[in-house]
Write a protein that holds these residues in place. Structure first.
Motif, PDB file in Angstrom:
ATOM      1  N   ILE A  79       0.849  -1.192   0.000  1.00  0.00           N
ATOM      2  CA  ILE A  79       0.000   0.000   0.000  1.00  0.00           C
ATOM      3  C   ILE A  79       0.884   1.241   0.000  1.00  0.00           C
ATOM      4  O   ILE A  79       1.789   1.381   0.830  1.00  0.00           O
ATOM      5  N   VAL A  80       0.633   2.140  -0.950  1.00  0.00           N
ATOM      6  CA  VAL A  80       1.351   3.417  -1.039  1.00  0.00           C
ATOM      7  C   VAL A  80       0.309   4.534  -1.084  1.00  0.00           C
ATOM      8  O   VAL A  80      -0.648   4.462  -1.867  1.00  0.00           O
ATOM      9  N   PRO A 127       3.143  20.936  -2.823  1.00  0.00           N
ATOM     10  CA  PRO A 127       3.151  22.202  -3.566  1.00  0.00           C
ATOM     11  C   PRO A 127       3.703  22.094  -4.989  1.00  0.00           C
ATOM     12  O   PRO A 127       3.166  22.698  -5.917  1.00  0.00           O
ATOM     13  N   ASP A 128       4.766  21.298  -5.179  1.00  0.00           N
ATOM     14  CA  ASP A 128       5.396  21.244  -6.492  1.00  0.00           C
ATOM     15  C   ASP A 128       4.911  20.077  -7.339  1.00  0.00           C
ATOM     16  O   ASP A 128       4.891  20.165  -8.575  1.00  0.00           O
ATOM     17  N   ALA A 129       4.518  18.980  -6.706  1.00  0.00           N
ATOM     18  CA  ALA A 129       4.096  17.803  -7.478  1.00  0.00           C
ATOM     19  C   ALA A 129       3.455  16.801  -6.532  1.00  0.00           C
ATOM     20  O   ALA A 129       3.287  17.052  -5.333  1.00  0.00           O
ATOM     21  N   LEU A 130       3.120  15.663  -7.095  1.00  0.00           N
ATOM     22  CA  LEU A 130       2.554  14.578  -6.304  1.00  0.00           C
ATOM     23  C   LEU A 130       3.675  13.938  -5.481  1.00  0.00           C
ATOM     24  O   LEU A 130       4.793  13.760  -5.974  1.00  0.00           O
ATOM     25  N   SER A 131       3.379  13.597  -4.254  1.00  0.00           N
ATOM     26  CA  SER A 131       4.357  12.918  -3.417  1.00  0.00           C
ATOM     27  C   SER A 131       3.711  11.662  -2.837  1.00  0.00           C
ATOM     28  O   SER A 131       2.536  11.397  -3.069  1.00  0.00           O
ATOM     29  N   TYR A 132       4.487  10.865  -2.099  1.00  0.00           N
ATOM     30  CA  TYR A 132       3.974   9.587  -1.615  1.00  0.00           C
ATOM     31  C   TYR A 132       4.544   9.217  -0.251  1.00  0.00           C
ATOM     32  O   TYR A 132       5.583   9.740   0.176  1.00  0.00           O
ATOM     33  N   VAL A 133       3.836   8.286   0.401  1.00  0.00           N
ATOM     34  CA  VAL A 133       4.293   7.692   1.653  1.00  0.00           C
ATOM     35  C   VAL A 133       4.090   6.187   1.544  1.00  0.00           C
ATOM     36  O   VAL A 133       3.004   5.728   1.165  1.00  0.00           O
ATOM     37  N   ASN A 157      10.366   3.119  -2.532  1.00  0.00           N
ATOM     38  CA  ASN A 157      10.917   4.108  -3.463  1.00  0.00           C
ATOM     39  C   ASN A 157       9.878   4.550  -4.491  1.00  0.00           C
ATOM     40  O   ASN A 157      10.230   5.097  -5.527  1.00  0.00           O
ATOM     41  N   GLY A 158       8.611   4.305  -4.181  1.00  0.00           N
ATOM     42  CA  GLY A 158       7.545   4.635  -5.117  1.00  0.00           C
ATOM     43  C   GLY A 158       6.711   3.408  -5.418  1.00  0.00           C
ATOM     44  O   GLY A 158       7.118   2.277  -5.140  1.00  0.00           O
TER      45      GLY A 158
END
Length: 494
Positions: A335-336, A342-348, A357-358
């Protein structure tokens, strides 16, 4: 349905039956009575083995393998034809149910600009959906031993449903029976029994070698009489090599289809027809997306951790309806969570062995900004090159008994090797004919499809030519040493 065979469909690999012409194949598969009475040969069984890329906390993971079974020529033509018959009805059913975009493996799914989609396009669809939703979770689930655990009763039920009958016609029943109650023979045991493999001693150690080259091996390995005597146990001195689809205690199994048979991929698709409807309804009701690539389930749902847990629990509960042997591997669930920065899509990374790493899907990795080829995909390519180099080097060393490694390498055609041995695995592509794609052309195509997001992809393979040449050089040196040792041992023995 009229049979659709051409010369490129003909099988030339070694097996128990003789080669057939296109006309003979068409004549057999178009006659329901002949199909119904066909005596299927046992499948050839071998293990496809590979080394996982990732290194766990406990160290390098153990090599993995999966059993591959392939049919005799006549049987393969029958299975192929009946796959086409059922595939047409399956496609109609998908359209009728409105889920034609959900199961994506082993199908010809057209692109808007023409041609068929491959894994690159499916991965792009998934990453586009993540980007469209923004604040969402991507949940990847994996079904344990999928092909090996498909319930026979359910296969038959869906098969009947697709045909619109309560009972399978005799020809369909024969095909069904021989991909469920099938028999196998171990490929190497057959080669040993028929004299194509022999044991020799090299430097005091037992080794096996083929008594003939693969190109000189007969496509029909034995006569029908030899098959009955030497393979099936007709000769009392030779125990039968034929084994049914059974467990270790010899009990017949009520689940499992042979991975590698021409019809098994379609069965793997239509088996979860109702599951696909349920999961698609679940995702649509939440404004999300559902996709399934054979045993790989993907849900992209708006929200966060709570929504991910709800989706995972729903899928795990739903899959239990499809046979006691079918289950989702808890340890492989990934699961991600993505969110707009603010600048782009990010992830956890929320959980699972992948995703740190994505988010990884169908050989690619997406971190919200860029798309990469998975490290394991690159590693698998290099392992394939090393393995291929080993075989080719042995052939060249034996063909040039008086030359050393440097002399052989001076005339070696690296370009030809790359074209032949760095081809993309069919699992990475679509059913369309991408047989001429090399790994580099695959990466180039991926870079083009992903556009600006895919700019890192070609950089990942920039050292391919150097690594390929290094692998070949290493393999050639070892092959020459092995050749010279073997020659010395044989000379001493005489």
């Amino acid at each position: 349905m009229e049979p659709e065979f051409s010369a490129k469909d003909l099988k030339h690999y070694p097996h128990f039956d003789r080669r057939l012409s296109v006309e003979e194949a068409k004549e057999i598969v178009s006659d329901p009575d002949r199909v119904a009475s066909n005596k299927f040969y046992p499948f050839f069984l071998y293990q496809e083995t590979w080394q996982p890329f990732r290194v766990s906390e406990e160290g390098r993971p153990k090599p993995k393998s999966r059993p591959i079974r392939y049919a005799a020529r006549r049987d393969a033509y029958i299975l192929t034809h009946y796959r086409r018959v059922l595939a047409e009805k399956y496609e109609d059913r998908l359209t009728e149910l409105g889920i034609e975009k959900c199961p994506i493996a082993y199908r010809k799914i057209p692109k808007s600009r023409g041609g068929g989609k491959c894994n690159i396009d499916f991965a792009k669809d998934a990453f586009d959906e993540i980007e469209r939703q923004g604040n969402c979770v991507a949940i990847a689930l994996d079904i344990k031993g999928y092909f090996e655990n498909l319930d026979h009763a359910r296969i038959k039920q869906v098969w009947c449903d697709l045909l619109g009958v309560k009972r399978l016609p005799p020809d369909h029943f024969t095909v069904f029976k021989n991909v469920t109650r099938y028999h196998v023979v171990d490929q190497k045991e057959v080669y040993r029994r028929l004299g194509f493999l022999e044991e020799i001693e090299v430097n005091g150690y037992p080794r096996e070698r083929f008594t003939t080259t693969y190109s000189d091996m007969p496509t029909q390995l034995c006569t029908p009489a030899e098959f009955r005597a030497k393979i099936c146990g007709g000769d009392p001195a030779l125990p039968s090599l034929v084994r049914p689809n059974c467990d270790e205690k010899g009990n017949l199994l009520d689940h499992g289809v042979p991975q590698g048979a021409p019809i098994s991929d379609l069965i793997a698709n239509f088996y979860l027809l109702d599951f696909d409807v349920s999961l698609n309804d679940f995702a649509n009701a939440r404004g999300g997306r559902y996709m399934r690539y054979s045993d790989d389930i993907l849900l992209i749902i708006p929200g966060g951790d709570a929504e991910a847990i709800e989706a995972q629990k729903f899928a795990v509960k739903e899959i239990k309806k499809y046979g006691t042997a079918i289950e989702i591997k808890e340890a492989k669930t990934c699961i991600v969570r993505f969110f707009r920065a603010p600048d782009a899509l990010s992830y956890v990374h929320v959980r699972g062995p992948q995703g740190k790493n994505g988010f990884e899907y169908l050989g690619f990795r997406f971190d919200g900004k860029h798309v990469y080829v998975r490290d394991s995909t690159i590693s698998r390519l290099y392992r394939k090159v090393a393995l291929s180099a080993k075989g080719v080097a042995r052939g060249f060393a034996d063909a040039h008994p008086d030359k050393n490694a440097t002399e052989i390498l001076a005339t070696f055609n690296y370009s030809n090797f790359s074209q032949r041995f760095s081809r993309v695995h069919p699992d990475e592509l679509s059913p369309d004919d991408y047989g001429t794609w090399t790994f580099y052309s695959y990466l180039k195509r991926a870079s083009e499809v992903f556009g600006e997001r895919g700019t890192p992809i070609l950089r990942q393979a920039r050292n391919f030519n150097k690594i390929m040449k290094d692998r070949i050089a290493t393999a050639m040196v070892r092959a020459v040493v092995r050749r010279d040792k073997t020659k010395g041992a044989e000379k001493s023995a005489t």
